[in-house]
Design a protein around this motif. Structure first.
Motif: not given
Length: 250
Positions: A96-99, A208-209, A214-215, A222-223
């Motif tokens: 996630l940090q890379v993203v 790409v959105n 990211l969301s 988290d899930n």
């Protein structure tokens, strides 16, 4: 020497095992983007009305068309060095940090492209996401979906696979699958950078959105974390009284 540095940083940003290394590599590519734009005359995030041309050794008026040409020239150079390929791969990274870092860099670049009419405003609002991952060389887009190994040129269905496994005469099928999965290449992965054209990058970026991507990735993680906690609670509960179970977390 410069080419070797770029190939190494492409590999570090896409294939390193540690997310900290990937993020630092992305910081390097962020500086490369700023450097290329500066070479084309951009100052403090924008292009002035006039600039000095190093090629023609004279003052040049930066019209709208001239600015577009210069930005496209910078994009072509970035694609040649592997920067654009890295961004498209990193926004789909498993860490996630890379993203986060990749999305921040790509969003900044998208804003610049939209500001000068190269990337239409709102073109990244589409929810369709094209997945770009780096191949062994760290640059070439490919399909991540693995196929079952072909046996005699035919891809068997699930029922056929089960029947073949049960049948002792076809035990060689397991042997072939095992050897194909356990075969470890002794050769070092290729680090050749496959150039990407600016138009291909813009086409991929327009599909790409970034904020939705990211969301969704954040929510997915988290899930997964919540599900993992529930699974651990179930395991502990199943094996007895949680208060009598001592787990060494270190």
């Amino acid at each position: 020497m410069e080419t070797e540095v770029f190939m190494t940083m492409v590999y570090a940003a896409t294939h390193d095992l540690y997310w900290e290394v990937k993020v630092n590599a992305l910081c390097f590519w962020e500086k490369v983007i700023d450097q290329q734009m500066s070479h084309q005359g951009m100052i403090d995030g924008r292009f002035p009305s006039v600039t000095f041309s190093r090629e023609n050794r004279k003052i040049v008026t930066l019209t709208e068309e001239e600015v577009k040409l210069r930005i496209n020239k910078a994009l072509e150079e970035l694609g040649h060095r592997g920067c654009l390929q890295v961004l498209l791969s990193a926004i789909h990274d498993c860490d996630l940090q890379v993203v986060y870092k990749a999305v921040a860099i790509t969003t900044s670049l998208s804003s610049l492209l939209s500001q000068y009419g190269i990337l239409p405003v709102g073109s990244t609002s589409r929810h369709e996401v094209s997945t770009f991952t780096c191949a062994d060389n760290g640059t070439a887009p490919q399909n991540c979906e693995e196929r079952m190994p072909d046996i005699d040129g035919v891809v068997p269905n699930s029922d056929q696979i089960i029947e073949n496994i049960v049948n002792e005469s076809d035990i060689s099928l397991l042997s072939q699958v095992y050897h194909s999965k356990m075969n470890v290449s002794k050769t070092a992965p290729s680090r050749t950078v496959i150039p990407m054209k600016a138009k291909d990058f813009l086409l991929a970026l327009s599909a790409v959105n970034l904020q939705d991507l990211l969301s969704e990735r954040t929510q997915w993680i988290d899930n997964c974390s919540e599900s993992l906690n529930c699974l651990l609670d179930d395991i502990i509960f199943t094996h007895g009284d949680p208060e009598n179970i001592i787990i060494d977390c270190y």
